[in-house]
Design a protein around this motif. Structure first.
Motif, PDB file in Angstrom:
ATOM      1  N   CYS A 265       0.813  -1.225   0.000  1.00 21.37           N
ATOM      2  CA  CYS A 265       0.000   0.000   0.000  1.00 21.37           C
ATOM      3  C   CYS A 265       0.843   1.271   0.000  1.00 21.37           C
ATOM      4  O   CYS A 265       0.299   2.378  -0.046  1.00 21.37           O
ATOM      5  CB  CYS A 265      -0.918   0.013   1.227  1.00 21.37           C
ATOM      6  SG  CYS A 265      -1.944  -1.454   1.435  1.00 21.37           S
ATOM      7  N   ILE A 266       2.174   1.139   0.066  1.00 20.86           N
ATOM      8  CA  ILE A 266       3.004   2.305   0.320  1.00 20.86           C
ATOM      9  C   ILE A 266       2.996   3.297  -0.839  1.00 20.86           C
ATOM     10  O   ILE A 266       2.991   4.528  -0.627  1.00 20.86           O
ATOM     11  CB  ILE A 266       4.457   1.882   0.681  1.00 20.86           C
ATOM     12  CG1 ILE A 266       5.276   3.090   1.139  1.00 20.86           C
ATOM     13  CG2 ILE A 266       5.115   1.163  -0.479  1.00 20.86           C
ATOM     14  CD1 ILE A 266       4.780   3.728   2.403  1.00 20.86           C
ATOM     15  N   GLU A 267       2.978   2.823  -2.062  1.00 17.56           N
ATOM     16  CA  GLU A 267       3.056   3.756  -3.188  1.00 17.56           C
ATOM     17  C   GLU A 267       1.794   4.605  -3.306  1.00 17.56           C
ATOM     18  O   GLU A 267       1.874   5.804  -3.595  1.00 17.56           O
ATOM     19  CB  GLU A 267       3.336   2.987  -4.478  1.00 17.56           C
ATOM     20  CG  GLU A 267       4.749   2.409  -4.506  1.00 17.56           C
ATOM     21  CD  GLU A 267       5.118   1.816  -5.851  1.00 17.56           C
ATOM     22  OE1 GLU A 267       4.300   1.917  -6.791  1.00 17.56           O
ATOM     23  OE2 GLU A 267       6.225   1.253  -5.959  1.00 17.56           O
ATOM     24  N   ILE A 268       0.637   4.000  -3.065  1.00 18.18           N
ATOM     25  CA  ILE A 268      -0.586   4.796  -3.117  1.00 18.18           C
ATOM     26  C   ILE A 268      -0.643   5.760  -1.931  1.00 18.18           C
ATOM     27  O   ILE A 268      -1.165   6.870  -2.034  1.00 18.18           O
ATOM     28  CB  ILE A 268      -1.838   3.903  -3.187  1.00 18.18           C
ATOM     29  CG1 ILE A 268      -3.055   4.759  -3.536  1.00 18.18           C
ATOM     30  CG2 ILE A 268      -2.065   3.149  -1.894  1.00 18.18           C
ATOM     31  CD1 ILE A 268      -4.262   3.940  -3.913  1.00 18.18           C
ATOM     32  N   ARG A 273      -0.553  11.146   0.075  1.00 21.13           N
ATOM     33  CA  ARG A 273       0.040  12.028   1.079  1.00 21.13           C
ATOM     34  C   ARG A 273       0.236  13.434   0.532  1.00 21.13           C
ATOM     35  O   ARG A 273       0.109  14.418   1.264  1.00 21.13           O
ATOM     36  CB  ARG A 273       1.376  11.454   1.551  1.00 21.13           C
ATOM     37  CG  ARG A 273       2.058  12.322   2.603  1.00 21.13           C
ATOM     38  CD  ARG A 273       3.250  11.657   3.227  1.00 21.13           C
ATOM     39  NE  ARG A 273       3.731  12.464   4.344  1.00 21.13           N
ATOM     40  CZ  ARG A 273       4.461  11.989   5.346  1.00 21.13           C
ATOM     41  NH1 ARG A 273       4.791  10.721   5.375  1.00 21.13           N
ATOM     42  NH2 ARG A 273       4.854  12.784   6.310  1.00 21.13           N
ATOM     43  N   GLY A 274       0.537  13.531  -0.747  1.00 21.84           N
ATOM     44  CA  GLY A 274       0.712  14.847  -1.340  1.00 21.84           C
ATOM     45  C   GLY A 274      -0.566  15.646  -1.419  1.00 21.84           C
ATOM     46  O   GLY A 274      -0.539  16.863  -1.615  1.00 21.84           O
ATOM     47  N   MET A 275      -1.711  14.971  -1.239  1.00 24.77           N
ATOM     48  CA  MET A 275      -3.004  15.638  -1.298  1.00 24.77           C
ATOM     49  C   MET A 275      -3.531  16.009   0.080  1.00 24.77           C
ATOM     50  O   MET A 275      -4.513  16.737   0.206  1.00 24.77           O
ATOM     51  CB  MET A 275      -4.019  14.720  -1.994  1.00 24.77           C
ATOM     52  CG  MET A 275      -3.593  14.249  -3.371  1.00 24.77           C
ATOM     53  SD  MET A 275      -4.489  12.780  -3.940  1.00 24.77           S
ATOM     54  CE  MET A 275      -6.178  13.271  -3.664  1.00 24.77           C
ATOM     55  N   VAL A 276      -2.902  15.453   1.133  1.00 24.42           N
ATOM     56  CA  VAL A 276      -3.397  15.630   2.499  1.00 24.42           C
ATOM     57  C   VAL A 276      -2.300  16.265   3.351  1.00 24.42           C
ATOM     58  O   VAL A 276      -1.145  15.841   3.300  1.00 24.42           O
ATOM     59  CB  VAL A 276      -3.808  14.274   3.110  1.00 24.42           C
ATOM     60  CG1 VAL A 276      -4.328  14.456   4.527  1.00 24.42           C
ATOM     61  CG2 VAL A 276      -4.852  13.589   2.235  1.00 24.42           C
ATOM     62  N   ALA A 277      -2.650  17.255   4.131  1.00 23.96           N
ATOM     63  CA  ALA A 277      -1.662  17.929   4.991  1.00 23.96           C
ATOM     64  C   ALA A 277      -1.445  17.110   6.264  1.00 23.96           C
ATOM     65  O   ALA A 277      -2.021  17.387   7.314  1.00 23.96           O
ATOM     66  CB  ALA A 277      -2.139  19.336   5.339  1.00 23.96           C
TER      67      ALA A 277
END
Length: 352
Positions: A265-268, A273-277
């Motif tokens: 699941c790490i790549e997704i 993560r770039g979309m969530v602060a």
């Protein structure tokens, strides 16, 4: 489990003894009575094992003189055939596992044979199975298959967890998830972190997820922490994963100091993560059955890797050749041990 036929155990021990004695082509083996005494076995199984070795050209018998080694074992001649039986799952034995299986078999002067089996037998499959002296079994095992393989009277090891949840009475090679999460939880707690969450692969696609979830929760409780189910996320089928994972992270970002994430699941997670602060100092422990890449996740800032460095197929072959017949008959379990690789750099501002 039915008793392992003694001549299979005798053949294994004879092959190992020939290696220990460093016998070369043309060297004479000890007499049958002496062999039986050295191996701690009766003469019947020893005699039958020598017959099998003659049939495959490893030894030759000279009437009235004795039995001689027909070819030096280090020249690549096999004393046994070990089968990797993958049941109804062509993906379970991946490329890396197949390489380690074949490498381990050859280390024991054995011929590796990979067998893909479905739900029923056919003449070609029966012939392949009959060529094997012992089995490593993996995939979607079921009672019918386990009963059939047990009926062959040959040593076998079941690799990993059973998809149907049954506790089959056979020797097992298993991942020690309890020790794995104890190691990871204690290491993160020692850093002063107490709010743990998890992102795991769906139970529909990874049969070990249920066991992993239990071990993760139990080790948090053991460490005096609160295992909150709301802080664990099961990755849904493709097409919904990005949206639902983003919602989970937004809802829990103030409640997370550490995320234990299945390596599948790490790549997704990185993408979402770039979309969530998320908190800049969030620590990530990437866990998985084995390190599948040339690099370690611990090379990334704020990331740690929790894995099992030993190959499961190589461990299974080792159990079949190095462990006693008694261990196999008593259906023992070989627990593969985890390793935690800690990041040398912290997570602060690493992703922001």
């Amino acid at each position: 489990m039915p008793r392992v036929l003694k001549y299979h155990e005798a053949k294994l021990k004879i092959g190992r003894l020939m290696q220990e004695l460093r016998l070369r082509e043309g060297d004479k083996l000890p007499p049958e009575n002496e062999l039986a005494g050295r191996l701690g076995m009766s003469i019947g199984p020893v005699r039958q094992a020598l017959g099998d070795l003659r049939n495959v050209g490893v030894v030759r018998k000279v009437p009235g003189v004795g039995t001689f080694l027909a070819q030096t074992l280090s020249d690549g001649h096999s004393t046994a055939t070990v089968g990797l039986v993958s049941i109804s799952d062509h993906t379970n034995a991946g490329r890396q596992r197949l390489f380690h299986f074949k490498e381990a078999a050859q280390r024991y002067q054995a011929s590796p044979l990979v067998i893909y089996a479905e739900d029923s037998l056919n003449p070609a499959l029966v012939e392949e199975l009959s060529r094997c002296d012992r089995f490593v079994v993996t995939g979607r095992v079921n009672p019918w298959w386990m009963d059939y393989l047990n009926s062959q009277g040959k040593p076998l090891v079941l690799l990993g967890e059973s998809p149907d949840g049954r506790d089959y009475s056979v020797p097992r090679v298993r991942y020690d998830w309890t020790t794995a999460f104890r190691t990871g939880v204690e290491a993160m707690k020692a850093r002063g972190l107490r709010k743990f969450g998890g992102i795991l692969f769906s139970t529909e696609h990874f049969i070990a997820t249920t066991q992993i979830m239990r071990a993760f929760a139990a080790e948090q409780e053991r460490a005096g922490l609160t295992a909150d189910p709301a802080r664990s996320f099961l990755m849904p089928p493709e097409g919904k994963s990005v949206e639902t994972l983003a919602r989970f992270l937004k809802n829990n970002r103030d409640q997370l100091e550490v995320l234990f994430i299945d390596c599948s699941c790490i790549e997704i997670f990185w993408y979402v993560r770039g979309m969530v602060a998320l908190p800049p100092a969030l620590e990530v422990v990437v866990f998985g059955e084995e390190q599948a890449y040339m690099y370690s996740y611990a090379e990334f800032p704020g990331h740690h890797q929790l894995c099992f460095p030993e190959s499961p197929t190589a461990a299974s072959v080792k159990v079949l050749f190095d462990w006693s017949g008694r261990f196999l008959e008593e259906c023992g379990t070989y627990w593969m041990q985890p390793e935690l690789q800690l990041s040398l750099s912290g997570g602060e501002n690493a992703w922001n």
